[in-house]
Design a protein around this motif. Structure first.
Motif, PDB file in Angstrom:
ATOM      1  N   THR A  81       0.843  -1.198   0.000  1.00  0.00           N
ATOM      2  CA  THR A  81       0.000   0.000   0.000  1.00  0.00           C
ATOM      3  C   THR A  81       0.881   1.252   0.000  1.00  0.00           C
ATOM      4  O   THR A  81       2.096   1.180   0.187  1.00  0.00           O
ATOM      5  CB  THR A  81      -0.901   0.028   1.240  1.00  0.00           C
ATOM      6  N   SER A  82       0.246   2.408  -0.172  1.00  0.00           N
ATOM      7  CA  SER A  82       1.004   3.658  -0.230  1.00  0.00           C
ATOM      8  C   SER A  82       1.691   3.985   1.096  1.00  0.00           C
ATOM      9  O   SER A  82       2.682   4.717   1.122  1.00  0.00           O
ATOM     10  CB  SER A  82       0.086   4.820  -0.632  1.00  0.00           C
ATOM     11  N   GLU A  98      -3.031  -4.960  -9.102  1.00  0.00           N
ATOM     12  CA  GLU A  98      -3.191  -3.636  -8.506  1.00  0.00           C
ATOM     13  C   GLU A  98      -4.527  -2.973  -8.828  1.00  0.00           C
ATOM     14  O   GLU A  98      -4.769  -1.834  -8.418  1.00  0.00           O
ATOM     15  CB  GLU A  98      -2.035  -2.741  -8.989  1.00  0.00           C
ATOM     16  N   PRO A 110      -9.629   7.838  -2.242  1.00  0.00           N
ATOM     17  CA  PRO A 110      -8.984   8.119  -3.530  1.00  0.00           C
ATOM     18  C   PRO A 110      -9.893   7.731  -4.706  1.00  0.00           C
ATOM     19  O   PRO A 110     -10.802   6.906  -4.569  1.00  0.00           O
ATOM     20  CB  PRO A 110      -7.734   7.239  -3.500  1.00  0.00           C
ATOM     21  N   ASP A 124      -8.256   6.856  -7.602  1.00  0.00           N
ATOM     22  CA  ASP A 124      -7.349   6.042  -8.414  1.00  0.00           C
ATOM     23  C   ASP A 124      -7.650   4.560  -8.213  1.00  0.00           C
ATOM     24  O   ASP A 124      -7.795   4.091  -7.085  1.00  0.00           O
ATOM     25  CB  ASP A 124      -5.895   6.338  -8.020  1.00  0.00           C
ATOM     26  N   ASP A 172      -5.712   2.144  -8.681  1.00  0.00           N
ATOM     27  CA  ASP A 172      -4.469   1.453  -8.360  1.00  0.00           C
ATOM     28  C   ASP A 172      -4.336   1.295  -6.852  1.00  0.00           C
ATOM     29  O   ASP A 172      -4.252   2.284  -6.116  1.00  0.00           O
ATOM     30  CB  ASP A 172      -3.295   2.253  -8.923  1.00  0.00           C
ATOM     31  N   THR A 201      -1.925   0.529  -5.009  1.00  0.00           N
ATOM     32  CA  THR A 201      -0.703   1.072  -4.410  1.00  0.00           C
ATOM     33  C   THR A 201      -0.818   2.552  -4.085  1.00  0.00           C
ATOM     34  O   THR A 201       0.054   3.109  -3.411  1.00  0.00           O
ATOM     35  CB  THR A 201       0.510   0.860  -5.346  1.00  0.00           C
ATOM     36  N   LYS A 202      -1.889   3.192  -4.544  1.00  0.00           N
ATOM     37  CA  LYS A 202      -2.115   4.612  -4.254  1.00  0.00           C
ATOM     38  C   LYS A 202      -2.989   4.807  -3.020  1.00  0.00           C
ATOM     39  O   LYS A 202      -3.287   5.930  -2.633  1.00  0.00           O
ATOM     40  CB  LYS A 202      -2.779   5.293  -5.457  1.00  0.00           C
ATOM     41  N   TRP A 203      -3.408   3.700  -2.397  1.00  0.00           N
ATOM     42  CA  TRP A 203      -4.289   3.747  -1.231  1.00  0.00           C
ATOM     43  C   TRP A 203      -3.527   3.376   0.030  1.00  0.00           C
ATOM     44  O   TRP A 203      -2.617   2.552   0.002  1.00  0.00           O
ATOM     45  CB  TRP A 203      -5.442   2.762  -1.411  1.00  0.00           C
ATOM     46  N   THR A 204      -3.927   3.971   1.159  1.00  0.00           N
ATOM     47  CA  THR A 204      -3.399   3.550   2.450  1.00  0.00           C
ATOM     48  C   THR A 204      -4.192   2.351   2.946  1.00  0.00           C
ATOM     49  O   THR A 204      -5.284   2.045   2.432  1.00  0.00           O
ATOM     50  CB  THR A 204      -3.515   4.671   3.501  1.00  0.00           C
TER      51      THR A 204
END
Length: 244
Positions: A9-10, A20, A38, A40, A42, A44-47
Motif C-alpha cells: 500500500t502507499s 493492482e 482516492p 485512483d 491502483d 498502491t495509491k491507497w493507504t
C-alpha cells in the motif's frame, strides 16, 4: 499449499490482492471519491486505512462482507494449517526475475512478528546459495539455530540435479520441496517424467501446480494423473474447487 499475491500500500503495508486493479476485486467503483477516498483504481495509491473501507467481491461479482487482508493476518491464520507461496514478489521478463518487494524490509519483519517461520515457502527464483544466505540471515535475526524454513527446488526433469540441490538445502537446515509447474501438463510430459518423479518422491516432496485449479481449462482429472505419477503436494488458488 495456497498461493497468495502480495501488494504494498502507499503507507507501506503488505496486503493480499491478485493485481493492482481495485475495481476488479472490490466495490471500488461505488466508493471511489466518497468521504475522501482516492479515485485512483491502483491499490498502491491507497493507504491501509482507506482500503479497509472497501469490501471484496464474490466470484459471481456480488459484494461480500470481507476486507482486503494483510499478510500479517493471513500468516497468523495459516500457522499450523497450510503452507503459503508468497507470489508477486518478483516481476519476470524473459526468465529474468526482478524483486518488487524486499525480503529484509517488507517480508521479514512480518514473518518475525507472527513467528510463522515454517508457514511460508522460500521462492525458487533464488539460486541455492542465495536461499541459504536468506535463511541464515533470518535465523540470525531471530536468534534461532533452525527455523524449519521450507524452500523450493526447481524441478527441470533431472532427478540428480534436483536431489543434489535438495541435499545441499537439507545440509543447511532447510526443508526442500521440488516445484513442478504443471501448467502445460500433457500425457506425454507425464510419461516422460514418470521415472524421474518416481525417483524423487521417495526422498523429497514434489509440489505440482495444476492449471485447471489456477484459472486454466484442463479437466479436473489432471490431479489424479499428477498424484499417480508422484506429486504429493498441490498448489492452487482455488481451494474450494480442490476440496470438491
Amino acid at each position: 499449499v495456497v498461493e497468495v499475491d502480495l501488494v504494498k500500500t502507499s503507507d507501506g503495508h503488505i496486503v493480499l490482492m491478485h493485481d493492482e486493479t481495485l475495481s476488479s476485486y472490490t466495490d471500488f467503483t461505488s466508493k471511489q471519491g466518497v468521504n475522501g477516498l482516492p479515485t485512483d483504481d491502483d491499490i498502491t495509491k491507497w493507504t491501509l486505512a482507506e482500503l479497509r473501507q472497501l469490501r471484496l467481491k464474490n466470484p459471481d461479482g456480488t459484494i461480500s462482507g470481507y476486507l482486503i487482508p494483510t499478510l500479517e493476518e493471513v500468516l497468523s491464520v495459516s500457522k499450523g494449517r497450510v503452507k503459503l507461496v508468497l507470489d508477486k514478489i518478483f516481476t519476470s521478463n524473459l526468465g529474468v526475475y526482478t524483486p518488487v518487494l524486499d525480503w529484509e524490509t517488507d517480508i521479514y519483519p512480518i514473518i518475525a512478528a507472527t513467528e510463522a517461520w515454517d508457514t511460508w515457502i522460500l521462492p525458487y527464483h533464488y539460486n541455492v546459495d542465495t536461499q541459504i544466505a536468506i535463511v541464515n540471515a533470518l535465523e540470525n535475526g531471530a536468534g534461532v539455530d533452525n527455523l524449519n524454513i521450507h524452500s523450493f527446488v526447481k524441478f527441470g526433469g533431472n532427478a540428480s540435479t534436483t536431489t543434489g540441490n535438495a541435499q545441499i538445502l537439507r545440509n543447511n537446515g532447510i526443508t526442500p520441496i521440488a516445484y513442478w509447474h504443471a501448467t502445460l501438463v500433457t500425457e506425454t510430459m507425464l510419461t516422460e517424467s514418470e521415472d524421474v518423479l518416481s525417483t524423487l518422491k521417495t526422498s523429497i516432496r514434489i509440489m505440482g501446480q495444476n492449471h485447471a485449479l489456477a484459472g486454466g481449462t484442463e479437466t479436473s482429472d489432471m490431479w489424479d494423473k499428477l498424484l499417480s505419477n508422484g506429486v504429493n503436494m498441490v498448489l492452487t488458488d482455488k481451494g474450494y474447487d480442490l476440496q470438491q
